[in-house]
Design a protein around this motif. Structure first.
Motif, short mmCIF file in Angstrom:
data_model
loop_
_atom_site.label_atom_id
_atom_site.label_comp_id
_atom_site.label_asym_id
_atom_site.label_seq_id
_atom_site.Cartn_x
_atom_site.Cartn_y
_atom_site.Cartn_z
N ARG A 154 0.83 -1.21 0.00
CA ARG A 154 0.00 0.00 0.00
C ARG A 154 0.87 1.25 0.00
NH1 ARG A 154 -2.99 -3.57 2.88
NH2 ARG A 154 -2.11 -3.05 4.90
N THR A 155 1.91 1.25 0.82
CA THR A 155 2.81 2.40 0.85
C THR A 155 3.51 2.56 -0.49
OG1 THR A 155 3.16 2.10 3.21
CG2 THR A 155 4.80 3.39 2.03
N ALA A 156 3.97 1.45 -1.03
CA ALA A 156 4.69 1.49 -2.31
C ALA A 156 3.77 1.98 -3.43
CB ALA A 156 5.24 0.11 -2.64
N GLU A 157 2.53 1.53 -3.44
CA GLU A 157 1.60 1.97 -4.49
C GLU A 157 1.35 3.47 -4.38
OE1 GLU A 157 -0.85 -2.20 -5.09
OE2 GLU A 157 -1.82 -0.54 -4.08
N ALA A 158 1.22 3.96 -3.17
CA ALA A 158 1.02 5.41 -2.98
C ALA A 158 2.26 6.17 -3.45
CB ALA A 158 0.71 5.73 -1.52
N ASP A 159 3.43 5.65 -3.12
CA ASP A 159 4.68 6.28 -3.56
C ASP A 159 4.80 6.27 -5.07
OD1 ASP A 159 6.84 5.12 -0.83
OD2 ASP A 159 5.32 6.69 -0.92
N VAL A 160 4.45 5.15 -5.68
CA VAL A 160 4.53 5.04 -7.14
C VAL A 160 3.55 6.01 -7.79
CG1 VAL A 160 4.05 3.52 -9.11
CG2 VAL A 160 5.46 2.70 -7.22
N ARG A 161 2.33 6.10 -7.25
CA ARG A 161 1.35 7.05 -7.80
C ARG A 161 1.86 8.48 -7.69
NH1 ARG A 161 -2.33 3.50 -5.50
NH2 ARG A 161 -2.49 4.72 -3.60
N ALA A 162 2.43 8.83 -6.53
CA ALA A 162 2.96 10.18 -6.35
C ALA A 162 4.12 10.43 -7.31
CB ALA A 162 3.41 10.37 -4.90
N GLU A 163 5.02 9.45 -7.44
CA GLU A 163 6.13 9.60 -8.38
C GLU A 163 5.62 9.74 -9.80
OE1 GLU A 163 9.24 10.29 -6.42
OE2 GLU A 163 9.52 10.13 -8.56
N LEU A 164 4.61 8.96 -10.14
CA LEU A 164 4.03 9.01 -11.48
C LEU A 164 3.41 10.38 -11.74
CD1 LEU A 164 3.30 7.66 -14.13
CD2 LEU A 164 1.28 6.71 -13.01
N GLU A 165 2.69 10.92 -10.75
CA GLU A 165 2.09 12.25 -10.92
C GLU A 165 3.17 13.31 -11.09
OE1 GLU A 165 -1.87 11.22 -8.27
OE2 GLU A 165 -0.56 12.84 -7.63
N ARG A 166 4.23 13.22 -10.27
CA ARG A 166 5.34 14.18 -10.42
C ARG A 166 6.01 14.02 -11.78
NH1 ARG A 166 5.99 13.25 -4.82
NH2 ARG A 166 7.38 11.50 -5.15
N ALA A 167 6.22 12.78 -12.19
CA ALA A 167 6.87 12.54 -13.47
C ALA A 167 5.99 13.04 -14.62
CB ALA A 167 7.16 11.05 -13.64
#
Length: 175
Positions: free
Chosen positions: A34-47
């Motif tokens: 769950r933490t990793a998915e949130a981090d990936v979503r945030a990274e994806l949005e920033r990217a």
């Protein structure tokens, strides 16, 4: 004893241990996932925001310098975005592996650990025979050997094997 009976006994001996390890790894994996998915979503949005800004600058440059420059800049932005996403996934995977390993190693501190150790010892003897020499690992689990055969049942090794079974590479679907 027939070879098939030996495998059935071994499977039965390992069943409780597998269930306990799977439950511990699944609980840790759920939190980390769950933490990793949130981090990936945030990274994806920033990217994606970075890529959008880069693409907008490239479009302006392209209007002035031609479509060839626009295509090259868009390609670079997309490559960078893919790299950032893959880096975020690798980081999330490392955090998952670290937390799941810590959860399995923490089993040595649990009240039920002596029963787990007894199960590991019984499994080692069932697999290697009654002359098996069993040595407890200070970090948890044990190592068993007889003759030229060695069985590594340390918690750290078990954790790596369990994580490798449940972990997927970025972009893969888990069965």
């Amino acid at each position: 004893m027939m070879d098939g009976d030996h495998r059935t006994d071994t499977d039965a001996a390992l069943s409780d241990l597998r269930a306990h390890l799977a439950a511990a790894a699944a609980a840790a994996a759920g939190d980390i996932e769950r933490t990793a998915e949130a981090d990936v979503r945030a990274e994806l949005e920033r990217a994606e925001a970075d890529a959008a800004a880069t693409t907008a600058r490239a479009a302006e440059l392209g209007r002035r310098r031609g479509t060839a420059a626009v295509a090259a800049a868009a390609h670079r932005a997309a490559s960078r975005r893919r790299g950032e996403i893959l880096a975020a996934r690798r980081e999330a995977d490392e955090r998952f592996r670290s937390a799941a390993t810590a959860a399995v190693l923490h089993m040595a501190d649990e009240p039920g650990y002596p029963a787990i150790l007894d199960g590991l010892r019984a499994t080692a003897i069932a697999l290697l025979g009654p002359d098996t020499v069993v040595t407890e690992d200070p970090a948890g689990g044990l190592i068993a050997h007889t003759g030229g055969r060695l069985l590594d049942l340390r918690l750290a090794t078990i954790a790596v094997r369990a994580i490798d079974r449940v972990a997927t590479e970025p972009g893969e679907e888990q069965p």
